[in-house]
Write a protein that holds these residues in place. Structure first.
Motif, PDB file in Angstrom:
ATOM      1  N   UNK A   1       2.625   6.516   7.888  1.00 42.35           N
ATOM      2  CA  UNK A   1       1.297   5.925   8.106  1.00 42.35           C
ATOM      3  C   UNK A   1       0.274   7.015   8.422  1.00 42.35           C
ATOM      4  N   UNK A   2      -0.965   6.589   8.573  1.00 41.79           N
ATOM      5  CA  UNK A   2      -2.044   7.513   8.896  1.00 41.79           C
ATOM      6  C   UNK A   2      -1.858   8.127  10.280  1.00 41.79           C
ATOM      7  N   UNK A   3      -2.237   9.391  10.415  1.00 42.48           N
ATOM      8  CA  UNK A   3      -2.379   9.996  11.738  1.00 42.48           C
ATOM      9  C   UNK A   3      -3.876  10.071  12.036  1.00 42.48           C
ATOM     10  N   UNK A   4      -4.227  10.408  13.263  1.00 41.94           N
ATOM     11  CA  UNK A   4      -5.647  10.548  13.595  1.00 41.94           C
ATOM     12  C   UNK A   4      -6.289  11.589  12.691  1.00 41.94           C
TER      13      UNK A   4
ATOM     14  N   UNK B   1      -0.264  16.110  10.428  1.00 39.30           N
ATOM     15  CA  UNK B   1      -0.010  14.963   9.564  1.00 39.30           C
ATOM     16  C   UNK B   1       1.364  14.356   9.793  1.00 39.30           C
ATOM     17  N   UNK B   2       2.331  15.189  10.189  1.00 37.78           N
ATOM     18  CA  UNK B   2       3.713  14.743  10.321  1.00 37.78           C
ATOM     19  C   UNK B   2       4.535  15.239   9.143  1.00 37.78           C
ATOM     20  N   UNK B   3       5.849  15.227   9.295  1.00 37.98           N
ATOM     21  CA  UNK B   3       6.736  15.678   8.219  1.00 37.98           C
ATOM     22  C   UNK B   3       7.026  14.535   7.247  1.00 37.98           C
ATOM     23  N   UNK B   4       6.775  14.743   5.975  1.00 32.14           N
ATOM     24  CA  UNK B   4       7.055  13.677   4.996  1.00 32.14           C
ATOM     25  C   UNK B   4       8.553  13.531   4.759  1.00 32.14           C
ATOM     26  N   UNK B   5       9.045  12.310   4.629  1.00 29.38           N
ATOM     27  CA  UNK B   5      10.476  12.114   4.371  1.00 29.38           C
ATOM     28  C   UNK B   5      10.880  12.632   2.996  1.00 29.38           C
TER      29      UNK B   5
ATOM     30  N   UNK C   1       0.857  -1.186   0.000  1.00 24.05           N
ATOM     31  CA  UNK C   1       0.000   0.000   0.000  1.00 24.05           C
ATOM     32  C   UNK C   1       0.894   1.237   0.000  1.00 24.05           C
ATOM     33  N   UNK C   2       0.434   2.271  -0.679  1.00 25.93           N
ATOM     34  CA  UNK C   2       1.162   3.541  -0.715  1.00 25.93           C
ATOM     35  C   UNK C   2       0.595   4.500   0.322  1.00 25.93           C
ATOM     36  N   UNK C   3       1.428   5.424   0.768  1.00 22.33           N
ATOM     37  CA  UNK C   3       1.041   6.361   1.822  1.00 22.33           C
ATOM     38  C   UNK C   3       0.088   7.430   1.303  1.00 22.33           C
ATOM     39  N   UNK C   4      -1.121   7.412   1.830  1.00 27.54           N
ATOM     40  CA  UNK C   4      -2.081   8.454   1.501  1.00 27.54           C
ATOM     41  C   UNK C   4      -1.806   9.729   2.308  1.00 27.54           C
TER      42      UNK C   4
ATOM     43  N   UNK D   1       5.228   7.148  -1.836  1.00 32.17           N
ATOM     44  CA  UNK D   1       5.971   6.630  -0.676  1.00 32.17           C
ATOM     45  C   UNK D   1       5.266   5.390  -0.136  1.00 32.17           C
ATOM     46  N   UNK D   2       5.997   4.313   0.182  1.00 30.86           N
ATOM     47  CA  UNK D   2       5.353   3.158   0.834  1.00 30.86           C
ATOM     48  C   UNK D   2       4.660   3.586   2.132  1.00 30.86           C
ATOM     49  N   UNK D   3       3.510   3.018   2.393  1.00 27.93           N
ATOM     50  CA  UNK D   3       2.689   3.477   3.507  1.00 27.93           C
ATOM     51  C   UNK D   3       3.368   3.329   4.858  1.00 27.93           C
ATOM     52  N   UNK D   4       4.158   2.261   5.043  1.00 30.41           N
ATOM     53  CA  UNK D   4       4.764   2.048   6.360  1.00 30.41           C
ATOM     54  C   UNK D   4       5.767   3.142   6.721  1.00 30.41           C
TER      55      UNK D   4
END
Length: 445
Positions: A159-162, A217-221, A91-94, A153-156
């Motif tokens: 990952x999803x945040x709340x 959401x967090x910082x994307x790599x 799965x890819x990162x949404x 980006x691979x989902x792992x």
């Protein structure tokens, strides 16, 4: 002319004179309309076997967010990556896509505000722009612009945040902040500030939006290492790769050669003509939105050809119409509301659009089609993104008649277009106003 009491008395008398009305009232008062109006004999005759079907890697879940268009697009791309990496599950990162979609939409919104700063604040155009600063929804052209610029980006790895899974509060706060930003920028234009000053202020405001998104959401790599075991148990490591590099190396689907084809039979839109929509988009400098409007038979034939050649098909439709959610059925005959109410619903596809009764609300993926002995589709298999508890483990069944009435857009490889279609595609598109039904975005959850 006002309603007189004698009118109401007549209506009541006529209603009470029918036993059918009383039975219907009693039934509806104790249960869901959909349950009461369910066409049982029709529903139990629907088969979930398809003559042509493409196996996919399972159902995803957008949860309480309006990212269906993004999930559907990434689900197309993941199949290509998983095949190349020899993976059973992938799965890819949404969340990664959502982060960049929001910051791009914020920039698109602020640029639109600057462009229309001298327009009347209470006019229809500015009010329309202010109504939806950073909604979750999107379109195929918006998805491809995101992927081309930011990769996948691979989902792992993100990952999803709340907040990504339940985005309403985040969106509400972002909308408020951006409307405040719009006020600031409009005032600067009104006071005659220079372009440089306005752009400098916009950059300040965008940094604030970036901070809010990063917290939510967090910082994307920017670069990542990816370790995985393929379905044969072999270990692999991909080191120091960017999301754009990962996309270019492992996605073999020709996303840049995909075309948005629509079926919009309203009188104001000609077939074999291209269209775009003002102020609809996300990535400034991207290709944006461009539709090719085709007759229903041509439109449907392209979707069928794609599937018969083993290609999944991204599409949008008005999912709220004639849908049995729990069973995962999209069918014009699944409910018999006409018998329940003793009336007729007369809209066809064109008038439904013209009178505001329908628009594109949800994006999904066609994974199969059932073809009869004459080569005509009878039903379609649909991969949804509402989890695996609905329908057939998350897959929906769509009747061909439902396709005709409520499917509006499919993304197809340009190679399937006729020479005449390809020629039209090169023409400058007609601009539609933002409030046109073809300016709607897929957002249903």
């Amino acid at each position: 002319m006002k309603i007189e009491m004698k009118d109401l008395q007549k209506f009541r008398k006529d209603f009470e004179s029918s036993e059918k009305n009383i039975v219907a009232m009693n039934a509806v008062s104790h249960g869901s309309l959909n349950v009461v109006a369910m066409n049982r004999l029709h529903a139990q005759g629907l088969s979930r076997t398809f003559s042509n079907e493409i196996k996919t890697r399972g159902i995803t879940n957008q949860k309480k967010s309006g990212r269906c268009w993004m999930f559907a697009g990434l689900n197309l791309l993941r199949e290509s990556i998983a095949n190349k990496l020899n993976l059973d599950n992938f799965e890819l990162s949404q969340s990664y896509q959502m982060f960049y979609d929001k910051i791009e939409k914020a920039n698109y919104f602020l640029e639109s505000i600057i462009e229309t700063a001298k327009e009347d604040l209470n006019g229809r155009l500015v009010m329309w722009i202010l109504s939806k600063p950073v909604e979750d929804g999107g379109q195929w052209g918006m998805f491809t612009d995101l992927v081309e610029k930011y990769g996948v980006l691979p989902k792992e790895l993100m990952d999803e945040s709340f907040q990504t899974s339940e985005s309403a509060t985040m969106n509400r706060l972002l909308d408020t902040k951006l409307r405040e930003d719009a006020m600031v920028l409009r005032e600067m234009v009104k006071k005659g500030k220079t372009t440089k000053e306005i752009e400098s202020k916009k950059a300040e405001l965008l940094e604030e939006i970036h901070r809010i998104l990063s917290i939510n959401i967090g910082l994307p790599p920017e670069k990542f290492d990816y370790e995985y075991k393929d379905k044969d148990g072999n270990f692999h490591r991909i080191e120091g790769i960017t999301p754009v590099e990962f996309y270019k190396e492992f996605v073999e689907m020709p996303i840049d050669g995909m075309v948005s084809v629509i079926n919009c039979p309203t009188p104001d839109k000609n077939f074999m003509k291209t269209y775009t929509v003002q102020y609809l988009g996300n990535v400034i400098g991207g290709k944006g939105i461009k539709y090719l409007n085709l007759k229903l038979d041509e439109f449907k034939a392209l979707a069928k050809k794609m599937i018969l050649d083993g290609n999944l098909v991204w599409f949008t439709a008005d999912v709220g119409k004639m849908m049995e959610r729990e069973k995962g059925i999209l069918d014009t005959e699944i409910y018999d509301f006409e018998s329940l109410y003793g009336t007729k619903f007369l809209f066809d596809k064109a008038t439904r659009l013209d009178y505001g009764d329908s628009l594109m609300t949800h994006a999904m993926v066609f994974t199969g089609v059932d073809i009869d002995d004459d080569g005509n589709p009878t039903k379609w298999k649909v991969e949804n993104s509402w989890g695996d508890q609905l329908g057939d483990k998350g897959y929906f069944l769509m009747s061909d008649s439902w396709f005709d009435e409520y499917v509006y857009e499919v993304a197809v490889d340009e190679k399937y277009l006729s020479a005449a279609m390809k020629k039209v595609l090169k023409e400058k598109p007609v601009e539609l106003p933002p409030w046109d039904p073809m300016g709607s975005v897929a957002f249903a959850r």
